[in-house]
Enzyme design. Sequence first.
Site, PDB file in Angstrom:
ATOM      1  N   HIS A 156       0.827  -1.206   0.000  1.00  0.00           N
ATOM      2  CA  HIS A 156       0.000   0.000   0.000  1.00  0.00           C
ATOM      3  C   HIS A 156       0.873   1.273   0.000  1.00  0.00           C
ATOM      4  O   HIS A 156       0.756   2.130  -0.880  1.00  0.00           O
ATOM      5  CB  HIS A 156      -0.904  -0.021   1.242  1.00  0.00           C
ATOM      6  CG  HIS A 156      -1.816   1.151   1.356  1.00  0.00           C
ATOM      7  ND1 HIS A 156      -3.123   1.127   0.952  1.00  0.00           N
ATOM      8  CD2 HIS A 156      -1.616   2.410   1.817  1.00  0.00           C
ATOM      9  CE1 HIS A 156      -3.691   2.305   1.156  1.00  0.00           C
ATOM     10  NE2 HIS A 156      -2.789   3.103   1.688  1.00  0.00           N
ATOM     11  N   GLU A 157       1.767   1.347   0.959  1.00  0.00           N
ATOM     12  CA  GLU A 157       2.630   2.539   1.047  1.00  0.00           C
ATOM     13  C   GLU A 157       3.561   2.606  -0.160  1.00  0.00           C
ATOM     14  O   GLU A 157       3.924   3.696  -0.615  1.00  0.00           O
ATOM     15  CB  GLU A 157       3.415   2.550   2.350  1.00  0.00           C
ATOM     16  CG  GLU A 157       2.571   2.509   3.638  1.00  0.00           C
ATOM     17  CD  GLU A 157       1.508   3.596   3.716  1.00  0.00           C
ATOM     18  OE1 GLU A 157       1.665   4.645   3.044  1.00  0.00           O
ATOM     19  OE2 GLU A 157       0.497   3.398   4.432  1.00  0.00           O
ATOM     20  N   HIS A 192       1.860   4.532  -2.853  1.00  0.00           N
ATOM     21  CA  HIS A 192       2.025   5.980  -2.633  1.00  0.00           C
ATOM     22  C   HIS A 192       3.427   6.425  -3.054  1.00  0.00           C
ATOM     23  O   HIS A 192       3.615   7.467  -3.678  1.00  0.00           O
ATOM     24  CB  HIS A 192       1.842   6.312  -1.146  1.00  0.00           C
ATOM     25  CG  HIS A 192       0.423   6.310  -0.666  1.00  0.00           C
ATOM     26  ND1 HIS A 192      -0.556   7.099  -1.223  1.00  0.00           N
ATOM     27  CD2 HIS A 192      -0.187   5.638   0.349  1.00  0.00           C
ATOM     28  CE1 HIS A 192      -1.715   6.911  -0.581  1.00  0.00           C
ATOM     29  NE2 HIS A 192      -1.523   6.022   0.380  1.00  0.00           N
ATOM     30  N   GLU A 227      -4.576   7.931  -2.995  1.00  0.00           N
ATOM     31  CA  GLU A 227      -5.077   6.679  -2.431  1.00  0.00           C
ATOM     32  C   GLU A 227      -5.384   5.661  -3.535  1.00  0.00           C
ATOM     33  O   GLU A 227      -5.283   4.455  -3.315  1.00  0.00           O
ATOM     34  CB  GLU A 227      -6.326   6.985  -1.591  1.00  0.00           C
ATOM     35  CG  GLU A 227      -6.607   5.994  -0.497  1.00  0.00           C
ATOM     36  CD  GLU A 227      -5.525   5.929   0.575  1.00  0.00           C
ATOM     37  OE1 GLU A 227      -4.765   6.920   0.761  1.00  0.00           O
ATOM     38  OE2 GLU A 227      -5.413   4.879   1.227  1.00  0.00           O
TER      39      GLU A 227
END
Lengths: 504, 504
Positions: free
Chosen positions: B268-269, B272, B298
């Site tokens: 997830h990170e 980003h 997001e």
Amino acid sequence: MSHTINKIEQQFLEHMYTMNAYEQALGLMEWDARTKIPEKGTDDRAEAVGRLSTELFQLTTSDKTAYYVDTILAYKEDEVTPWIRKAAEELKKQYERSVRIPSEEYQEYSTLAAKSEAVWEQAKEADDFEMLRPYLEKLVEFSRRFAEYWGYDKHPYDALLEDYEPGMTTEMLDDVFNRLHKRLQPLVDEVAASSVKPDTSILFEPFPKQKQTAVSSNILRRMTYDFAAGRLDETAHPFALGLNPSDVRVTTNYDENDFRTALFGTIHEGGHALYEQNLPQEWKATVLSDGASMGIHESQSLFWENVVGRSKAFWEYHYDMLREEAGSAFDDVTLDEFYRAINTAGPSLIRIEADELTYTLHIMLRYEIEKQLINGDIEVKDLPRIWNEKMQEYLGITPPDDSKGVLQDVHWSFGAFGYFPSYALGYMYAAQFYDALRRDIPDFDTKLQEGNLEPIKQWMTNHVHQYGKSKTPVEIIKEATGESINPDYLLDYLETKYRKLYSL
Amino acid sequence: MSHTINKIEQQFLEHMYTMNAYEQALGLMEWDARTKIPEKGTDDRAEAVGRLSTELFQLTTSDKTAYYVDTILAYKEDEVTPWIRKAAEELKKQYERSVRIPSEEYQEYSTLAAKSEAVWEQAKEADDFEMLRPYLEKLVEFSRRFAEYWGYDKHPYDALLEDYEPGMTTEMLDDVFNRLHKRLQPLVDEVAASSVKPDTSILFEPFPKQKQTAVSSNILRRMTYDFAAGRLDETAHPFALGLNPSDVRVTTNYDENDFRTALFGTIHEGGHALYEQNLPQEWKATVLSDGASMGIHESQSLFWENVVGRSKAFWEYHYDMLREEAGSAFDDVTLDEFYRAINTAGPSLIRIEADELTYTLHIMLRYEIEKQLINGDIEVKDLPRIWNEKMQEYLGITPPDDSKGVLQDVHWSFGAFGYFPSYALGYMYAAQFYDALRRDIPDFDTKLQEGNLEPIKQWMTNHVHQYGKSKTPVEIIKEATGESINPDYLLDYLETKYRKLYSL
């Protein structure tokens, strides 16, 4: 205290707190750049640091600074809180030095210094003084000009010294270094001629990094370094950095084939860190929350590294721990052999690897060169030649190349002329503190043998740390030891230790 | 281009670079505070951050900002470098929002928000909403007032949304969320009623932290995350942070009894981080070097975490690596069992632990509450009751206490009202990108099976990353997918995936 002065004091504090927020940000950016930054991030970091430094410079030299400082100092002495008055005096000094440098010139100088430091890395790597020469020439030019902006009585070099050792002059240094050199040289010669040759091969036993980290942490804790207000990280060139008394970070460098690098590096930086952790909480984030000078700061690191960390009594307590972490490497090495090995002394090329006996000789030659460079008696192009001549003169050896000679230190590459003498002053202060401390703690050696280092830290806090920058180095050394700087204490310490070690 | 405009453009860039230096410093202070800071250092850090933020706020709202922006925007469109004009427009927006808030009010708000976040930690720990209540009341008061300062057409909440998702309105969100909810709820109900129950016990096999770190690093590398322009660290609440495109840091959190925390947190990170690493170098350190919105940001993290990271094709390539690092824990677990376990779905209490099927329900309930709170239809004291009612309404469960209910998220405690909808928008954007991407890369699954993630990153760079903040979220989604936000893509994706998984 009247309402007005109360309000002004508050505003003045707020102003310092704001400036300090910049300093903390810049400090963290520096710590990060030396320990954690990803490889591609360095250029953009340098750019951001340059811009934020300039913002801080503008704040320091702002009319606001002048207004608060002048207003506070215009009150009668008993109308102002004493430490706040001290802070105003200190900030006034900083303001007056900074304001004499035109803002554009400061920015140009900062950018040049940052770039030049990177060029130094390459020049040293390539053993090519010519790469660095044009940068050094401009930096010397800046330093000479700054000295004129700042003003001086006798020597332009005095104006630069003021940045690192307030109150110190070329005249005083000449005197102290001459006295030091006169008694030191014969001792160095005798040691060199001694038939005692410690077995140093044990210093190069493989020692895994992880185990060395454990040793470093253990010893820092034993020194009363507070890990809840700090941390230990790895870096190429070790340093300690205090963002504020509650966040003081130590870094060290590990050589798996020479444990001394990390061990003594950590103890050294730990000495700096104890100073920063024990600055008074009440003054935090003000100009008084700082070491009294580079020399006094260095006295703390050198006291711990040498007087404590290279003493036999210290290792009587700690040798078992080191042995355990080292696996079987020291099984056959007695404490006495270990002690002799870590105190082996003799002329060497590299300052940061020098032993405590010959270290100050490295400083004296740098001092002689800097003085002449700022005076204009010599020029940058002459540096490699003069360096090698002085090495021969002071240490009796000549570097095989410039990377092991004139290019070995980073300091000049970021324009820090006048910094080096602090290291030698630190040695002399450390020995002078040692003498005074033993009068207060006569069982100093027993304390070390018991691994009880708290009373030593406490003595330093009482006599040094707690005053931050509210006293000059001269005041601190005089109040703590009863007299001004005196090289005889260092000489006595070295004589006693090395005559015994080398059976002279 | 005339000489004058050329000079103004340069000055404007310089001004942005200076503001950006503050942002980089503040970003690093935040990263450090969440990963490295010693325990005692947090209070002084918060103080320094507050002061430096206020300095930046003053610079953003300075006459200098107004002057550069207005001067550049006064030129004819073809006289100004297009991207610099875009930057001036963006900064003008930021300026106009900031300048409407009185400086003292901003400082009061910042300090309150920083304090309140710390109180939230304690309140959550103690399961005591009353501890946090007075802070929330003040923060809601500030948000309502800010909404009035900023202005809005129909709903005060629109003014807050603008901070996180420019161009988004309450009306549009109501419509999108209604459509989403209508089709999602029956699917959630069917999944809950399905007799298929994946064996989730394998998720809780012990998995040493060091091994999990290796998995995280491997997958980040495979995702084309550049470790020379970033690093991976441990933290309590994972985040990614880009100081600039050459320094983008990922953090994750390790649970040795649930490897999903670190694994999906890292992916997830990492999503980003890829956005931040691939922002255009030319625009770095300007207001355009940023994500288009929180929602678009997001979409990147969720695309990687779910569409890629929770797909079977991805694990066909990566499962062996995970198995190897896990020791023998997965020896008896087939790929299919693994895939089913990591995609287990059903109502749960905690948003950040929710599966992709039910996640947006958690967002919708928060959105409903925020809207009413800012409208003044409900008050802070009503929050625990209303939270529990909405949990029952949307997810059919009631939290046993407030720490697992209204106190679970940090966002409100630092005054971030209007932020939550971005998470649901990100889900919808991600699914919409997925549909468009498969048209360009029809063998998407084969690419995943081969572990070749580069074309996927490249598609995102071409359609999202490279535009930074120069396009609005509406423009980005429309140009990349051919239409405006449409919840049907997410619904189609979920229907297809979960009907198959749960044999519906």
